[in-house]
Design a protein around this motif. Structure first.
Motif, PDB file in Angstrom:
ATOM      1  N   GLN A   3       0.835  -1.202   0.000  1.00 16.17           N
ATOM      2  CA  GLN A   3       0.000   0.000   0.000  1.00 16.17           C
ATOM      3  C   GLN A   3       0.871   1.253   0.000  1.00 16.17           C
ATOM      4  O   GLN A   3       0.583   2.220  -0.691  1.00 16.17           O
ATOM      5  N   GLU A   4       1.948   1.215   0.748  1.00 17.36           N
ATOM      6  CA  GLU A   4       2.862   2.357   0.793  1.00 17.36           C
ATOM      7  C   GLU A   4       3.506   2.600  -0.576  1.00 17.36           C
ATOM      8  O   GLU A   4       3.653   3.742  -1.000  1.00 17.36           O
ATOM      9  N   ARG A   5       3.857   1.524  -1.255  1.00 13.59           N
ATOM     10  CA  ARG A   5       4.445   1.648  -2.591  1.00 13.59           C
ATOM     11  C   ARG A   5       3.438   2.277  -3.556  1.00 13.59           C
ATOM     12  O   ARG A   5       3.782   3.147  -4.348  1.00 13.59           O
ATOM     13  N   ALA A   6       2.184   1.843  -3.493  1.00 15.38           N
ATOM     14  CA  ALA A   6       1.134   2.397  -4.343  1.00 15.38           C
ATOM     15  C   ALA A   6       0.954   3.884  -4.068  1.00 15.38           C
ATOM     16  O   ALA A   6       0.791   4.686  -5.002  1.00 15.38           O
ATOM     17  N   GLU A   7       1.012   4.261  -2.805  1.00 13.77           N
ATOM     18  CA  GLU A   7       0.880   5.678  -2.443  1.00 13.77           C
ATOM     19  C   GLU A   7       2.024   6.502  -3.030  1.00 13.77           C
ATOM     20  O   GLU A   7       1.805   7.614  -3.513  1.00 13.77           O
ATOM     21  N   HIS A   8       3.236   5.969  -2.996  1.00 17.68           N
ATOM     22  CA  HIS A   8       4.379   6.684  -3.558  1.00 17.68           C
ATOM     23  C   HIS A   8       4.260   6.823  -5.071  1.00 17.68           C
ATOM     24  O   HIS A   8       4.592   7.868  -5.641  1.00 17.68           O
ATOM     25  N   VAL A  58      -4.938  11.420  -0.744  1.00 20.76           N
ATOM     26  CA  VAL A  58      -5.521  11.733   0.563  1.00 20.76           C
ATOM     27  C   VAL A  58      -6.362  10.564   1.066  1.00 20.76           C
ATOM     28  O   VAL A  58      -6.282  10.191   2.239  1.00 20.76           O
ATOM     29  N   ARG A  59      -7.143   9.969   0.174  1.00 14.35           N
ATOM     30  CA  ARG A  59      -8.036   8.867   0.572  1.00 14.35           C
ATOM     31  C   ARG A  59      -7.344   7.503   0.547  1.00 14.35           C
ATOM     32  O   ARG A  59      -7.972   6.503   0.889  1.00 14.35           O
ATOM     33  N   LYS A  60      -6.079   7.490   0.107  1.00 14.42           N
ATOM     34  CA  LYS A  60      -5.320   6.239  -0.018  1.00 14.42           C
ATOM     35  C   LYS A  60      -6.086   5.244  -0.899  1.00 14.42           C
ATOM     36  O   LYS A  60      -6.257   4.076  -0.556  1.00 14.42           O
ATOM     37  N   ASP A  61      -6.522   5.739  -2.045  1.00 12.76           N
ATOM     38  CA  ASP A  61      -7.355   4.976  -2.968  1.00 12.76           C
ATOM     39  C   ASP A  61      -6.584   4.675  -4.245  1.00 12.76           C
ATOM     40  O   ASP A  61      -6.593   5.446  -5.195  1.00 12.76           O
ATOM     41  N   SER A 131       0.635   4.627 -13.281  1.00 10.24           N
ATOM     42  CA  SER A 131      -0.720   4.110 -13.043  1.00 10.24           C
ATOM     43  C   SER A 131      -0.802   2.625 -13.356  1.00 10.24           C
ATOM     44  O   SER A 131      -1.427   1.858 -12.622  1.00 10.24           O
ATOM     45  N   TRP A 132      -0.175   2.221 -14.455  1.00 10.97           N
ATOM     46  CA  TRP A 132      -0.179   0.809 -14.833  1.00 10.97           C
ATOM     47  C   TRP A 132       0.495  -0.036 -13.756  1.00 10.97           C
ATOM     48  O   TRP A 132       0.023  -1.131 -13.424  1.00 10.97           O
ATOM     49  N   THR A 133       1.582   0.480 -13.188  1.00 14.66           N
ATOM     50  CA  THR A 133       2.279  -0.237 -12.126  1.00 14.66           C
ATOM     51  C   THR A 133       1.381  -0.393 -10.903  1.00 14.66           C
ATOM     52  O   THR A 133       1.326  -1.468 -10.296  1.00 14.66           O
ATOM     53  N   VAL A 134       0.663   0.654 -10.555  1.00 14.44           N
ATOM     54  CA  VAL A 134      -0.268   0.575  -9.417  1.00 14.44           C
ATOM     55  C   VAL A 134      -1.379  -0.423  -9.724  1.00 14.44           C
ATOM     56  O   VAL A 134      -1.731  -1.255  -8.877  1.00 14.44           O
ATOM     57  N   MET A 135      -1.930  -0.365 -10.929  1.00 18.86           N
ATOM     58  CA  MET A 135      -3.013  -1.290 -11.292  1.00 18.86           C
ATOM     59  C   MET A 135      -2.531  -2.740 -11.272  1.00 18.86           C
ATOM     60  O   MET A 135      -3.248  -3.629 -10.805  1.00 18.86           O
ATOM     61  N   ARG A 136      -1.331  -2.982 -11.780  1.00 16.51           N
ATOM     62  CA  ARG A 136      -0.764  -4.332 -11.778  1.00 16.51           C
ATOM     63  C   ARG A 136      -0.562  -4.827 -10.348  1.00 16.51           C
ATOM     64  O   ARG A 136      -0.862  -5.971 -10.017  1.00 16.51           O
ATOM     65  N   GLN A 137      -0.083  -3.931  -9.495  1.00 15.53           N
ATOM     66  CA  GLN A 137       0.123  -4.284  -8.078  1.00 15.53           C
ATOM     67  C   GLN A 137      -1.214  -4.619  -7.416  1.00 15.53           C
ATOM     68  O   GLN A 137      -1.303  -5.582  -6.665  1.00 15.53           O
ATOM     69  N   GLN A 138      -2.242  -3.826  -7.718  1.00 13.52           N
ATOM     70  CA  GLN A 138      -3.563  -4.080  -7.145  1.00 13.52           C
ATOM     71  C   GLN A 138      -4.122  -5.418  -7.612  1.00 13.52           C
ATOM     72  O   GLN A 138      -4.732  -6.148  -6.829  1.00 13.52           O
TER      73      GLN A 138
END
Length: 144
Positions: A3-8, A58-61, A131-138
């Protein structure tokens, strides 16, 4: 940790969108460069990302990465086309009128290839990759 990585990553995407937005406003409002129609379309796809990604942070979304990815994909396509109009003679010959300001015009041409649409395309590509990296992680997290 994930989650921290996604936030960064979202923070980096937000910073990219903010810099691109401030840069485009600097070109038009400070330097007085009048945007052509394609520049306006690129702005339409970049400016909201400052808000969307800011709220996501802010929402950590991390799910908001889907929206920034989609907006950047469309905006990046417009930027690439616009850059082609500026740099490819065949496209310049057949370019349609782009309002009061010609889309083939180049207010800046740093190092012979860096124009305003090139800068926009670069920002869109950075946001797409983040964004793609975050989506892949999710997606990986949801498979667990």
């Amino acid at each position: 940790m994930e989650q921290e990585r996604a936030e960064h990553l979202l923070l980096a995407a937000w910073a990219t969108a903010l810099i691109a937005t401030l840069g485009s406003l600097y070109f038009s409002e400070v330097l007085g460069y009048i945007p052509c129609d394609l520049c306006w379309f690129q702005r339409i796809f970049m400016y909201p990302q400052v808000i969307i990604l800011g709220i996501a942070i802010v929402r950590k979304d991390a799910a908001a990465a889907r929206y920034s990815f989609t907006l950047s994909l469309i905006g990046g396509g417009i930027s690439l086309y616009h850059y082609g109009l500026q740099k490819i003679p065949l496209l310049q010959e057949y370019a349609i009128s782009c309002g009061r300001i010609p889309c083939t015009g180049q207010y800046i041409n740093w190092l012979g290839f860096i124009t305003i649409p090139f800068l926009a395309f670069t920002a869109f590509m950075i946001i797409i990759l983040l964004s793609w990296t975050v989506m892949r992680q999710q997606r990986k997290e949801s498979e667990r």
